[in-house]
Design an enzyme around this catalytic site. Structure first.
Site, mmCIF file in Angstrom:
data_model
loop_
_atom_site.group_PDB
_atom_site.id
_atom_site.type_symbol
_atom_site.label_atom_id
_atom_site.label_comp_id
_atom_site.label_asym_id
_atom_site.label_seq_id
_atom_site.Cartn_x
_atom_site.Cartn_y
_atom_site.Cartn_z
ATOM 1 N N SER A 82 36.649 42.457 43.315
ATOM 2 C CA SER A 82 35.491 42.321 42.427
ATOM 3 C C SER A 82 35.741 42.930 41.059
ATOM 4 C CB SER A 82 34.300 43.030 43.080
ATOM 5 O OG SER A 82 33.283 43.253 42.148
ATOM 6 N N GLU B 52 33.777 44.655 39.668
ATOM 7 C CA GLU B 52 33.185 46.000 39.698
ATOM 8 C C GLU B 52 34.249 47.083 39.861
ATOM 9 O OE1 GLU B 52 29.939 47.137 39.342
ATOM 10 O OE2 GLU B 52 29.381 45.123 38.725
ATOM 11 N N TYR C 138 30.208 50.563 46.069
ATOM 12 C CA TYR C 138 30.716 49.193 46.180
ATOM 13 C C TYR C 138 32.045 49.050 45.444
ATOM 14 C CZ TYR C 138 31.075 44.152 45.303
ATOM 15 O OH TYR C 138 31.534 42.859 45.210
#
Ligand code: NDP
Length: 332
Positions: free
Chosen positions: A118, A120, A142
Site C-alpha cells: 500500500s 500508506e 495499517y
C-alpha cells in the site's frame, strides 16, 4: 490451466480479480472469513471459509489447494480502522504474508505470490511523487504492518528465490467500494441529492445520516490522493505475477486529485454545486492519514507495459451512476 488462490476475496479487489481470472480460464479458489453474501457470490470460484490469521486453517488451505498463484488481498484495509484493532492488524496485514511465504517453502516453492502492499507505507511522503525507492515512513498500524509485509516478502524472494512480488497500491475505487470510504460516501450523497433525497438511510462513522438536511459532513477536503479504478489495478496484479521475474511495483495513475475535486466532479455530474451540499466537520479531520499521494508509475509502465484505462472523471461517473441505480432500486 492455472490454479489460483485469492485471500480476502470477498472485498472490492477480490470481485474484480476473480472476474478477470475466470475470464482468463483460471481455476479460482477464494477465501473469506464468512459465508459470502449472495450478491458477492461469483459462479466458478470455490470458496473456502476460515480466518487466514489462523495458522492451521492457512496451512490446510494451501496444502489442499496447492495453488500455482496466490493473491493475498486479506487485510484490515482502512488505516483509521487499524487504530481500533492494532494487534489484529499486525496479525493479518504483517504476519499472514509471512506465513504464506513459509507455507510456499513447505508445500509449493514454485508457486507465485502477489502481496497487496500500500502507498500508506510511505506515510507523509516528502517526495512530489512516490516510487519503489521512496523512503517509507508509515504513520498508522495499517501502514506499519503493510511495510513489514512488503519487506518480508522481499526478504523471502532474496533468501530463497521464491517468485513473490508486491504491488504498492495507491487508492483505487469502484462501485464495489464500501460506503465507509470517502469516495463512495461522496458518490452516494451526490446520487441521493440527484434523486431528491434530503436525508439518507445510510449513516457515516459518527452515526449521522450521510446526507442530513441535504448536507454531507466530511473532514479535510484538501487531502490529495492518486485515485484509480480497481478493475485496472487487478490487471496490473496479474501482469506482475505473470512476469518471469518477481519484483515490487508501484500501481497508480500518476495523477492526484483532492477530496474537493471528487466532490466537485460527483455533484457536477448530477447538475449540482458541491458547495451547497458539503460541510466540513473538524471532528472528521484525521491526524495521521497521508495528506498527499501520487504514484510515479515509470517502472510498471516500462517493464510490464501496464497503464490504467479509466480516468478520474470516468471513475467518479461510474460510481455515481452505480449509487443512483442502487438508491433508486431501494426506493421502488
Ligand atoms: P477490502 O476491505 O474490500 O477487502 C479486504 C478483505 O480482507 C475483506 O473482504 C475481508 O474479507 C478481509 N479481511 C478484513 N479484515 C480482516 C481480518 N481482520 N482478518 C482476515 N481477513 C480480513 O479491501 P480491497 O479489496 O479494497 O483491498 C485489497 C487489498 O489491497 C487489501 O490488502 C488492501 O489493504 C490493499 N490495498 C487496497 C487499496 C485500495 O485503495 N483499495 C490501496 C492500498 C492497498 P472477509 O471479511 O470476507 O474475510
Amino acid at each position: 490451466m492455472s490454479k489460483v488462490l485469492v485471500t480476502g476475496a470477498s472485498g472490492q479487489d477480490g470481485y474484480y480479480l476473480i472476474n478477470l481470472l475466470r475470464q482468463q480460464g483460471c481455476v479460482v479458489h477464494a477465501q473469506s472469513r464468512r459465508q459470502t453474501h449472495p450478491s458477492l457470490h461469483r459462479d466458478g470460484a470455490s470458496w473456502h471459509v476460515g480466518d487466514p490469521a489462523d495458522r492451521d486453517f492457512l496451512d490446510s488451505l494451501i496444502a489442499s489447494v496447492m495453488p500455482d498463484e496466490i493473491y493475498n488481498l486479506a487485510a484490515v484495509s482502512r488505516p483509521i480502522q487499524s487504530w481500533g484493532a492494532p494487534r489484529e492488524t499486525a496479525d493479518v496485514n504483517a504476519f499472514v504474508p509471512q506465513d504464506i511465504c513459509e507455507l510456499l517453502l513447505k508445500y509449493k516453492p514454485d508457486s507465485r505470490l502477489f502481496q497487496a502492499s500500500s502507498s500508506e507505507i510511505f506515510g507523509d511522503a516528502v517526495d512530489h511523487t512516490q516510487n519503489e525507492q521512496t523512503l517509507c515512513a508509515p504513520k498508522s498500524p495499517y501502514g506499519v504492518a503493510k511495510l513489514y509485509a512488503h519487506r518480508i516478502v522481499g526478504a523471502y524472494r532474496a533468501q530463497y528465490g521464491l517468485h513473490v512480488s508486491t504491488g504498492i497500491l495507491f487508492n483505487h475505487e469502484s462501485p464495489k467500494r464500501p460506503l465507509s470510504f470517502v469516495s463512495q460516501k461522496i458518490a452516494y450523497a451526490a446520487a441521493a441529492v440527484s434523486l431528491g433525497l434530503n436525508e439518507t438511510p445510510e449513516v457515516d462513522e459518527t452515526g449521522r445520516p450521510i446526507l442530513l438536511d441535504g448536507k454531507m459532513a466530511l473532514g479535510d477536503l484538501s487531502v490529495r490522493r492518486d485515485f484509480g479504478f480497481a478493475g485496472d489495478y487487478v490487471e496490473a496484479m496479474r501482469l506482475i505475477v505473470q512476469h518471469p521475474t518477481a519484483d515490487d511495483y508501484v500501481i497508480g495513475t500518476g495523477r492526484d486529485h483532492s477530496i474537493e475535486d471528487f466532490c466537485h466532479q460527483a455533484f457536477s455530474l448530477v447538475g449540482q454545486r458541491w458547495e451547497d451540499h458539503v460541510i466540513v466537520d473538524p471532528g472528521l479531520m484525521r491526524k495521521v492519514d497521508s495528506r498527499y499521494t501520487r504514484a510515479d508509475t515509470a517502472k510498471i509502465r516500462s517493464v510490464l507495459n501496464w497503464q490504467p484505462n479509466v480516468d478520474f472523471q470516468a471513475l467518479v461517473s461510474m460510481m455515481v451512476k452505480a449509487q443512483t441505480a442502487i438508491i433508486r432500486g431501494s426506493m421502488s
